[in-house]
Design a protein around this motif. Structure first.
Motif, PDB file in Angstrom:
ATOM      1  N   LYS A 192     -48.030  17.575 -51.632  1.00  0.00           N
ATOM      2  CA  LYS A 192     -46.656  17.328 -51.187  1.00  0.00           C
ATOM      3  C   LYS A 192     -46.028  16.161 -51.952  1.00  0.00           C
ATOM      4  CE  LYS A 192     -46.009  20.514 -48.247  1.00  0.00           C
ATOM      5  NZ  LYS A 192     -44.935  21.496 -48.463  1.00  0.00           N
ATOM      6  N   VAL A 193     -46.840  15.161 -52.233  1.00  0.00           N
ATOM      7  CA  VAL A 193     -46.324  14.008 -52.972  1.00  0.00           C
ATOM      8  C   VAL A 193     -45.946  14.432 -54.384  1.00  0.00           C
ATOM      9  CG1 VAL A 193     -46.876  11.716 -53.837  1.00  0.00           C
ATOM     10  CG2 VAL A 193     -47.703  12.420 -51.602  1.00  0.00           C
ATOM     11  N   VAL A 194     -46.785  15.276 -54.971  1.00  0.00           N
ATOM     12  CA  VAL A 194     -46.512  15.751 -56.321  1.00  0.00           C
ATOM     13  C   VAL A 194     -45.246  16.599 -56.335  1.00  0.00           C
ATOM     14  CG1 VAL A 194     -47.402  17.137 -58.215  1.00  0.00           C
ATOM     15  CG2 VAL A 194     -48.945  15.671 -56.927  1.00  0.00           C
ATOM     16  N   GLU A 195     -45.105  17.471 -55.334  1.00  0.00           N
ATOM     17  CA  GLU A 195     -43.908  18.315 -55.258  1.00  0.00           C
ATOM     18  C   GLU A 195     -42.653  17.458 -55.127  1.00  0.00           C
ATOM     19  OE1 GLU A 195     -44.159  21.219 -52.162  1.00  0.00           O
ATOM     20  OE2 GLU A 195     -45.470  22.512 -53.343  1.00  0.00           O
ATOM     21  N   ALA A 196     -42.725  16.459 -54.248  1.00  0.00           N
ATOM     22  CA  ALA A 196     -41.574  15.569 -54.074  1.00  0.00           C
ATOM     23  C   ALA A 196     -41.213  14.911 -55.401  1.00  0.00           C
ATOM     24  CB  ALA A 196     -41.871  14.517 -53.011  1.00  0.00           C
ATOM     25  N   ALA A 197     -42.239  14.431 -56.101  1.00  0.00           N
ATOM     26  CA  ALA A 197     -41.985  13.766 -57.383  1.00  0.00           C
ATOM     27  C   ALA A 197     -41.356  14.733 -58.379  1.00  0.00           C
ATOM     28  CB  ALA A 197     -43.291  13.206 -57.942  1.00  0.00           C
TER      29      ALA A 197
ATOM     30  N   ALA B 108     -41.684  16.919 -45.308  1.00  0.00           N
ATOM     31  CA  ALA B 108     -42.118  16.837 -43.911  1.00  0.00           C
ATOM     32  C   ALA B 108     -42.908  15.566 -43.657  1.00  0.00           C
ATOM     33  CB  ALA B 108     -42.958  18.057 -43.554  1.00  0.00           C
ATOM     34  N   ARG B 109     -43.959  15.393 -44.463  1.00  0.00           N
ATOM     35  CA  ARG B 109     -44.624  14.098 -44.398  1.00  0.00           C
ATOM     36  C   ARG B 109     -43.951  13.258 -45.460  1.00  0.00           C
ATOM     37  NH1 ARG B 109     -49.807  15.179 -45.906  1.00  0.00           N
ATOM     38  NH2 ARG B 109     -49.147  17.281 -46.421  1.00  0.00           N
ATOM     39  N   ASP B 110     -43.843  11.987 -45.227  1.00  0.00           N
ATOM     40  CA  ASP B 110     -42.927  11.177 -46.020  1.00  0.00           C
ATOM     41  C   ASP B 110     -43.176  11.202 -47.526  1.00  0.00           C
ATOM     42  OD1 ASP B 110     -45.088   9.089 -46.304  1.00  0.00           O
ATOM     43  OD2 ASP B 110     -44.802   9.090 -44.139  1.00  0.00           O
ATOM     44  N   MET B 183     -34.160  19.508 -47.004  1.00  0.00           N
ATOM     45  CA  MET B 183     -35.008  18.805 -46.039  1.00  0.00           C
ATOM     46  C   MET B 183     -36.002  19.783 -45.432  1.00  0.00           C
ATOM     47  SD  MET B 183     -31.995  16.571 -44.240  1.00  0.00           S
ATOM     48  CE  MET B 183     -32.975  15.184 -43.738  1.00  0.00           C
ATOM     49  N   ASP B 184     -37.271  19.439 -45.524  1.00  0.00           N
ATOM     50  CA  ASP B 184     -38.327  20.333 -45.055  1.00  0.00           C
ATOM     51  C   ASP B 184     -38.970  19.751 -43.798  1.00  0.00           C
ATOM     52  OD1 ASP B 184     -40.232  22.205 -44.750  1.00  0.00           O
ATOM     53  OD2 ASP B 184     -41.282  21.810 -46.633  1.00  0.00           O
ATOM     54  N   GLU B 185     -38.510  20.169 -42.644  1.00  0.00           N
ATOM     55  CA  GLU B 185     -39.007  19.652 -41.361  1.00  0.00           C
ATOM     56  C   GLU B 185     -39.117  18.127 -41.377  1.00  0.00           C
ATOM     57  OE1 GLU B 185     -40.659  21.696 -38.776  1.00  0.00           O
ATOM     58  OE2 GLU B 185     -41.089  23.573 -39.789  1.00  0.00           O
ATOM     59  N   PRO B 186     -38.018  17.438 -41.695  1.00  0.00           N
ATOM     60  CA  PRO B 186     -38.149  15.999 -41.932  1.00  0.00           C
ATOM     61  C   PRO B 186     -38.545  15.200 -40.701  1.00  0.00           C
ATOM     62  CG  PRO B 186     -35.856  16.629 -41.847  1.00  0.00           C
ATOM     63  CD  PRO B 186     -36.636  17.895 -41.828  1.00  0.00           C
ATOM     64  N   PHE B 187     -38.312  15.753 -39.506  1.00  0.00           N
ATOM     65  CA  PHE B 187     -38.596  14.956 -38.305  1.00  0.00           C
ATOM     66  C   PHE B 187     -39.787  15.495 -37.527  1.00  0.00           C
ATOM     67  CE2 PHE B 187     -33.789  14.911 -38.665  1.00  0.00           C
ATOM     68  CZ  PHE B 187     -33.794  13.808 -39.499  1.00  0.00           C
ATOM     69  N   ALA B 188     -40.458  16.482 -38.095  1.00  0.00           N
ATOM     70  CA  ALA B 188     -41.506  17.178 -37.334  1.00  0.00           C
ATOM     71  C   ALA B 188     -42.686  16.278 -37.014  1.00  0.00           C
ATOM     72  CB  ALA B 188     -41.976  18.409 -38.102  1.00  0.00           C
ATOM     73  N   SER B 211     -19.343  15.294 -47.871  1.00  0.00           N
ATOM     74  CA  SER B 211     -19.286  16.300 -48.934  1.00  0.00           C
ATOM     75  C   SER B 211     -20.685  16.780 -49.313  1.00  0.00           C
ATOM     76  CB  SER B 211     -18.586  15.729 -50.166  1.00  0.00           C
ATOM     77  OG  SER B 211     -19.410  14.755 -50.756  1.00  0.00           O
ATOM     78  N   VAL B 212     -21.721  16.083 -48.841  1.00  0.00           N
ATOM     79  CA  VAL B 212     -23.089  16.489 -49.153  1.00  0.00           C
ATOM     80  C   VAL B 212     -23.430  17.771 -48.390  1.00  0.00           C
ATOM     81  CG1 VAL B 212     -25.513  15.835 -48.985  1.00  0.00           C
ATOM     82  CG2 VAL B 212     -23.795  14.111 -49.506  1.00  0.00           C
ATOM     83  N   SER B 213     -23.956  18.750 -49.116  1.00  0.00           N
ATOM     84  CA  SER B 213     -24.420  19.978 -48.469  1.00  0.00           C
ATOM     85  C   SER B 213     -25.884  19.791 -48.106  1.00  0.00           C
ATOM     86  CB  SER B 213     -24.293  21.170 -49.412  1.00  0.00           C
ATOM     87  OG  SER B 213     -23.081  21.098 -50.129  1.00  0.00           O
ATOM     88  N   VAL B 214     -26.273  20.375 -46.977  1.00  0.00           N
ATOM     89  CA  VAL B 214     -27.646  20.188 -46.514  1.00  0.00           C
ATOM     90  C   VAL B 214     -28.299  21.525 -46.203  1.00  0.00           C
ATOM     91  CG1 VAL B 214     -29.131  19.085 -44.803  1.00  0.00           C
ATOM     92  CG2 VAL B 214     -26.985  17.980 -45.461  1.00  0.00           C
ATOM     93  N   ILE B 215     -29.493  21.725 -46.716  1.00  0.00           N
ATOM     94  CA  ILE B 215     -30.320  22.848 -46.273  1.00  0.00           C
ATOM     95  C   ILE B 215     -31.492  22.233 -45.529  1.00  0.00           C
ATOM     96  CG2 ILE B 215     -31.569  24.919 -46.936  1.00  0.00           C
ATOM     97  CD1 ILE B 215     -29.055  25.274 -48.218  1.00  0.00           C
ATOM     98  N   PHE B 216     -31.562  22.533 -44.257  1.00  0.00           N
ATOM     99  CA  PHE B 216     -32.470  21.841 -43.362  1.00  0.00           C
ATOM    100  C   PHE B 216     -33.444  22.857 -42.774  1.00  0.00           C
ATOM    101  CE2 PHE B 216     -33.601  20.069 -39.247  1.00  0.00           C
ATOM    102  CZ  PHE B 216     -33.667  18.710 -39.444  1.00  0.00           C
ATOM    103  N   VAL B 217     -34.702  22.736 -43.116  1.00  0.00           N
ATOM    104  CA  VAL B 217     -35.701  23.675 -42.605  1.00  0.00           C
ATOM    105  C   VAL B 217     -36.347  23.097 -41.357  1.00  0.00           C
ATOM    106  CG1 VAL B 217     -38.033  24.507 -43.055  1.00  0.00           C
ATOM    107  CG2 VAL B 217     -36.237  24.891 -44.735  1.00  0.00           C
ATOM    108  N   THR B 218     -36.409  23.896 -40.310  1.00  0.00           N
ATOM    109  CA  THR B 218     -37.055  23.424 -39.080  1.00  0.00           C
ATOM    110  C   THR B 218     -37.599  24.612 -38.290  1.00  0.00           C
ATOM    111  OG1 THR B 218     -36.715  22.230 -37.010  1.00  0.00           O
ATOM    112  CG2 THR B 218     -34.850  23.453 -37.857  1.00  0.00           C
TER     113      THR B 218
END
Lengths: 298, 282
Positions: A192-197, B108-110, B183-188, B211-218
């Motif tokens: 995931k870190v690599v993908e983010a980068a 999802a994970r930071d 955003m991929d489950e950013p708060f999960a 003006s920012v467009s967001v695609i938010f997966v949850t």
């Protein structure tokens, strides 16, 4: 008659009603609650750590004194500490111990540098690229099962009895731990870190250099730590090959003349090498990964 | 199967973008998008089947579905990490790979780098895009301030709580000043209280730059209805519902409570999701 049974149906009025048999001594209602003992403040002082660490070596030294000075074991089999110390100073004065040490350490470090360097490059190639893995991994996995000690006669035939086979043996012995740890460390970096980068736009080269390799660094250093230890081991084996200088040379001579105390000094010197190597790697870990301070279990 | 599917599908007019000039180039647009993966037994498994989608600029879309439904695959296609088997994809009028410089990503994970301080982690998204050092530092501090992390700028990631880490990941994406945010489950990964406070910070950021467009997966329908302008439900690699969310007038974002029209929508979407499961793949 009915009162007790109805009482039974009532919900407990306070915490003290539950569990404890109604002694109801205090008026707070929380008498049975116990204050958990305050966690003893851990004063892990430097002095205590040092004394704990030196406990086992200290007792071994004590036992050694007891056995030798007490006359339990004959001096022919186990020289006393004072004899070992005097032998050491004797070696220093008459056999250029400082020079011999330099020769041995030089061999060990040169072999280690070659081996660990190759392990690092091969491991990174194998971990980072598919073609690298296909090319390198299977042969390395096969070769690493060959005990390097078995190669001593071969190396002598191929490379003679000079420095080359000694350094080559150490290099060969140290290549695998670094290779294994580097390739698996790189391969198991958090995807995931690599993908983010990558999404942030890092190119392949920068991704490897700035994200993947630093992330694998703890494991790479583990491999280096192993390799340094093995380089001492391989040094002992290598110095049995017609050495003209070095600790192994002194040791071989001592063996021929039955100088037990000299052998003892040499063994102790190898121990010191091991300790120095370990301290060195810890230092490097500490310097390169200050962010890891919190990972420790204690 | 497909006729049954259509009975549950909602259709809605895409929202008008705030600025008609920008609407000319949609934030995201794909036609006939299909993605398949090769499985261990060499058969291919189709993750996405002939999907069409247009996302106008400034729209906030939530993609909802169960795990394995293909939500994250869509994000990966938009980020240019996966090449689709079929179909055309345009992101901000360019190919996904070209558009990367205008995309922000919150995983999802930071996915923070453990050897960088919070501040340096925020900088790293900008670093990859060649923002100069001085500007990087200024922006990183500014955004950390916005989410209340100015005091934590010099801490290592392991010294931060999960909620703080996720806020760092959030502003790392924001600091590159993206036109499209993925955003991929950013708060999960957060507990309920923390999730609410991080969400609030997120909405504050969003309100500053509509003006920012967001695609938010949850996978959380409540969250989708609470945050998004439009909710799309994905099941078995197909869109089974696509609904506009009624405007949240007076909703200040501090509460996670939904009312009236939103609850009705939530119920409909939940039904759609349940039926999508019933007639789904074996």
């Amino acid at each position: 008659m009915t009162a007790p049974s109805r009482d039974h149906l009532l919900p407990p009025r306070s915490v003290s009603d539950m569990g404890t048999t109604a002694d109801a001594g205090g008026d707070t209602g929380f008498d049975h609650l116990v204050r958990p003992p305050a966690k003893a403040h851990k004063s892990h002082s430097r002095r205590r750590t040092l004394s704990t660490r030196s406990l086992l070596p200290g007792s071994i030294l004590g036992l050694w004194c007891l056995l030798t000075y007490g006359g339990v074991i004959s001096a022919q089999l186990l020289p006393s500490p004072s004899v070992v110390v005097s032998t050491l100073s004797n070696l220093w004065d008459h056999q250029q111990l400082a020079y011999q040490l330099r020769v041995s350490l030089g061999r060990s470090l040169l072999g280690f540098a070659i081996g660990a360097g190759a392990g690092l490059i091969l491991g990174a190639a194998s971990g980072l690229t598919l073609i690298g893995e296909e090319l390198v991994d299977a042969p390395m996995q096969m070769l690493r099962m060959v005990p390097f000690l078995a190669l001593v006669p071969l190396f002598i035939l191929w490379m003679g009895i000079d420095e080359t086979p000694k350094v080559a043996l150490i290099a060969l012995a140290t290549v695998y731990p670094v290779y294994l740890n580097t390739s698996t460390g790189v391969r198991h970096v958090d995807k995931k870190v690599v993908e983010a980068a990558r999404i942030f736009g890092l190119s392949r080269g920068r991704l490897s250099k700035e994200v993947i390799l630093p992330m694998a660094l703890p494991q790479i250093l583990t491999g280096i730590r192993f390799s340094l230890g093995i380089s001492i081991l391989a040094l002992v084996a290598a110095e049995q090959i017609n050495a003209k200088a070095g600790i192994g040379y002194i040791m071989l001579n001592a063996q021929n003349y039955d100088e037990l105390n000299v052998i003892f000094v040499c063994v102790l010197l190898y121990v010191v090498f091991g300790i120095i190597a370990d301290v060195l790697v810890r230092l490097v870990e500490h310097l390169t990964m200050p962010w890891r301070a919190g990972v420790s279990v204690r | 199967m497909s006729d049954q599917m259509s009975t549950h599908s909602f259709t809605a007019e895409p929202a008008a973008a705030p600025d008609p000039a920008m609407a000319a180039v949609p934030a995201v647009s794909f036609r006939g998008l299909s993605v398949s993966f090769e499985q261990a037994d060499r058969t291919s498994h189709q993750v996405l089947r002939h999907l069409d989608l247009d996302v106008p600029r400034g729209q906030f879309i939530a993609l909802v579905g169960r795990s394995g439904g293909g939500k994250t695959t869509i994000l990966n296609v938009l980020a240019g990490l996966i090449t689709p088997a079929a179909g055309t994809v345009s992101v901000l009028g360019r190919t996904p790979a070209e558009a990367r410089t205008s995309i922000g990503f919150v995983p999802a994970r930071d996915a923070l780098l453990p050897w960088r301080s919070a501040l340096r982690n925020v900088e790293y998204g900008m670093e990859a895009r060649g923002v100069d050092r001085h500007e990087r530092r200024r922006r990183a501090r500014h955004y950390l301030d916005l989410v209340g992390l100015e005091h934590a700028a010099d801490r290592w990631p392991w010294q931060l709580s999960q909620g703080m880490r996720q806020r760092v990941a959030l502003v790392r994406a924001w600091a590159v000043q993206p036109e499209l945010l993925l955003m991929d489950e950013p708060f999960a990964a957060l507990d309920a209280d923390t999730r609410q406070s991080v969400r609030l910070k997120f909405r504050e950021l969003l309100a500053r730059d509509p003006s920012v467009s967001v695609i938010f997966v949850t996978h959380d329908l409540d969250e989708a209805v609470l945050l998004a302008d439009r909710v799309i439900v994905l099941s078995g690699g197909e869109f089974i519902a696509d609904s506009m969310v009624p405007p949240r007038d007076g909703h200040d974002g501090t509460s996670d409570e939904l009312t009236g029209a939103h609850l009705a929508l939530l119920r409909d979407l939940r039904n759609a999701l349940r039926h999508g499961r019933d007639d789904g793949r074996i």
